[in-house]
Design a protein around this motif. Structure first.
Motif, PDB file in Angstrom:
ATOM      1  N   CYS A   1       0.797  -1.328   0.014  1.00  0.00           N
ATOM      2  CA  CYS A   1       0.033   0.252   0.117  1.00  0.00           C
ATOM      3  C   CYS A   1       0.826   1.006  -0.192  1.00  0.00           C
ATOM      4  N   ASP A   2       0.678   2.275  -0.494  1.00  0.00           N
ATOM      5  CA  ASP A   2       1.181   3.468  -0.542  1.00  0.00           C
ATOM      6  C   ASP A   2       0.206   5.093  -0.759  1.00  0.00           C
ATOM      7  N   GLY A   3      -1.247   4.167  -0.218  1.00  0.00           N
ATOM      8  CA  GLY A   3      -2.139   5.043  -0.384  1.00  0.00           C
ATOM      9  C   GLY A   3      -3.652   4.366  -0.596  1.00  0.00           C
ATOM     10  N   GLU A   4      -4.501   4.808   0.596  1.00  0.00           N
ATOM     11  CA  GLU A   4      -5.825   2.699  -0.094  1.00  0.00           C
ATOM     12  C   GLU A   4      -6.482   4.125  -0.481  1.00  0.00           C
ATOM     13  N   PRO A   5      -7.360   2.990  -0.911  1.00  0.00           N
ATOM     14  CA  PRO A   5      -8.470   4.027  -2.240  1.00  0.00           C
ATOM     15  C   PRO A   5      -9.262   5.121  -1.167  1.00  0.00           C
ATOM     16  N   GLY A   6      -9.341   6.028  -2.183  1.00  0.00           N
ATOM     17  CA  GLY A   6     -10.371   7.349  -1.383  1.00  0.00           C
ATOM     18  C   GLY A   6     -10.383   8.342  -2.763  1.00  0.00           C
ATOM     19  N   GLU A   7     -11.264   9.336  -1.801  1.00  0.00           N
ATOM     20  CA  GLU A   7     -11.788   9.969  -2.910  1.00  0.00           C
ATOM     21  C   GLU A   7     -10.490  11.396  -2.611  1.00  0.00           C
ATOM     22  N   ARG A   8      -9.547  12.110  -2.994  1.00  0.00           N
ATOM     23  CA  ARG A   8      -8.393  12.399  -3.333  1.00  0.00           C
ATOM     24  C   ARG A   8      -8.772  14.154  -3.334  1.00  0.00           C
ATOM     25  N   VAL A   9      -9.669  14.602  -4.554  1.00  0.00           N
ATOM     26  CA  VAL A   9     -10.421  15.732  -4.947  1.00  0.00           C
ATOM     27  C   VAL A   9     -12.112  15.523  -4.705  1.00  0.00           C
ATOM     28  N   PRO A  10     -12.345  15.870  -3.942  1.00  0.00           N
ATOM     29  CA  PRO A  10     -13.937  15.435  -3.696  1.00  0.00           C
ATOM     30  C   PRO A  10     -14.796  15.786  -5.243  1.00  0.00           C
ATOM     31  N   ASP A  11     -15.666  14.273  -5.471  1.00  0.00           N
ATOM     32  CA  ASP A  11     -16.332  14.710  -7.225  1.00  0.00           C
ATOM     33  C   ASP A  11     -15.653  15.346  -8.397  1.00  0.00           C
ATOM     34  N   VAL A  12     -13.953  14.571  -7.797  1.00  0.00           N
ATOM     35  CA  VAL A  12     -12.981  15.150  -8.874  1.00  0.00           C
ATOM     36  C   VAL A  12     -12.074  13.727  -9.476  1.00  0.00           C
ATOM     37  N   PHE A  13     -11.604  13.659  -8.356  1.00  0.00           N
ATOM     38  CA  PHE A  13     -10.578  12.566  -8.374  1.00  0.00           C
ATOM     39  C   PHE A  13     -10.337  11.420  -7.203  1.00  0.00           C
ATOM     40  N   TYR A  14     -10.549  10.375  -7.846  1.00  0.00           N
ATOM     41  CA  TYR A  14     -10.771   9.548  -7.034  1.00  0.00           C
ATOM     42  C   TYR A  14      -9.863   8.044  -6.893  1.00  0.00           C
TER      43      TYR A  14
END
Length: 128
Positions: free
Chosen positions: A92-105
């Motif tokens: 892991c180098d960063g679990e799944p998730g929104e990085r920029v809301p409504d723009v980038f997951y």
């Protein structure tokens, strides 16, 4: 615009197994193979990812700031690829998730050689 990206490996057979299994999740397969390089994709006229023994036969070194980003087509597939990459021996180098809301997951892993991969989904597809 991008034809292919190449990642060096210290263990060619292990890298081929890792990427064959991982990229099969999005319909990619080994399209070209020699004794030192294997190229994966969905078609010869589409972008590909390659793993290889470095041409100079020296040690491969993942680039600091270098990352290959793969768009698997949905948030669910981002999660699926992340999980599969870890199961296959990635870290892991960063679990799944929104990085920029409504723009980038996105989700981030390192393959067994330390190469950084991102799985991502942009924009309106986040809410579909």
């Amino acid at each position: 615009m991008i034809g292919y990206v190449t990642l060096g490996t210290a263990d060619f057979e292990k890298a081929k197994s890792y990427y064959s299994d991982l990229l099969a999740e999005i319909g990619a397969s080994e399209l070209i193979a020699t004794d030192r390089i294997a190229m994966y994709g969905t078609a010869m006229d589409s972008p590909m990812l390659a793993v290889c023994i470095p041409y100079d036969e020296g040690n491969p070194h993942p680039g600091n700031g270098t990352m290959v980003a793969i768009n698997p087509g949905s948030k669910e597939n981002v999660d699926k690829l992340y999980k599969r990459a870890i199961e296959l021996g990635g870290t892991c180098d960063g679990e799944p998730g929104e990085r920029v809301p409504d723009v980038f997951y996105g989700a981030y892993v390192r393959d067994p050689d330390g190469n950084k991969l991102a799985f991502f989904q942009f924009g309106s597809a986040l809410n579909s």
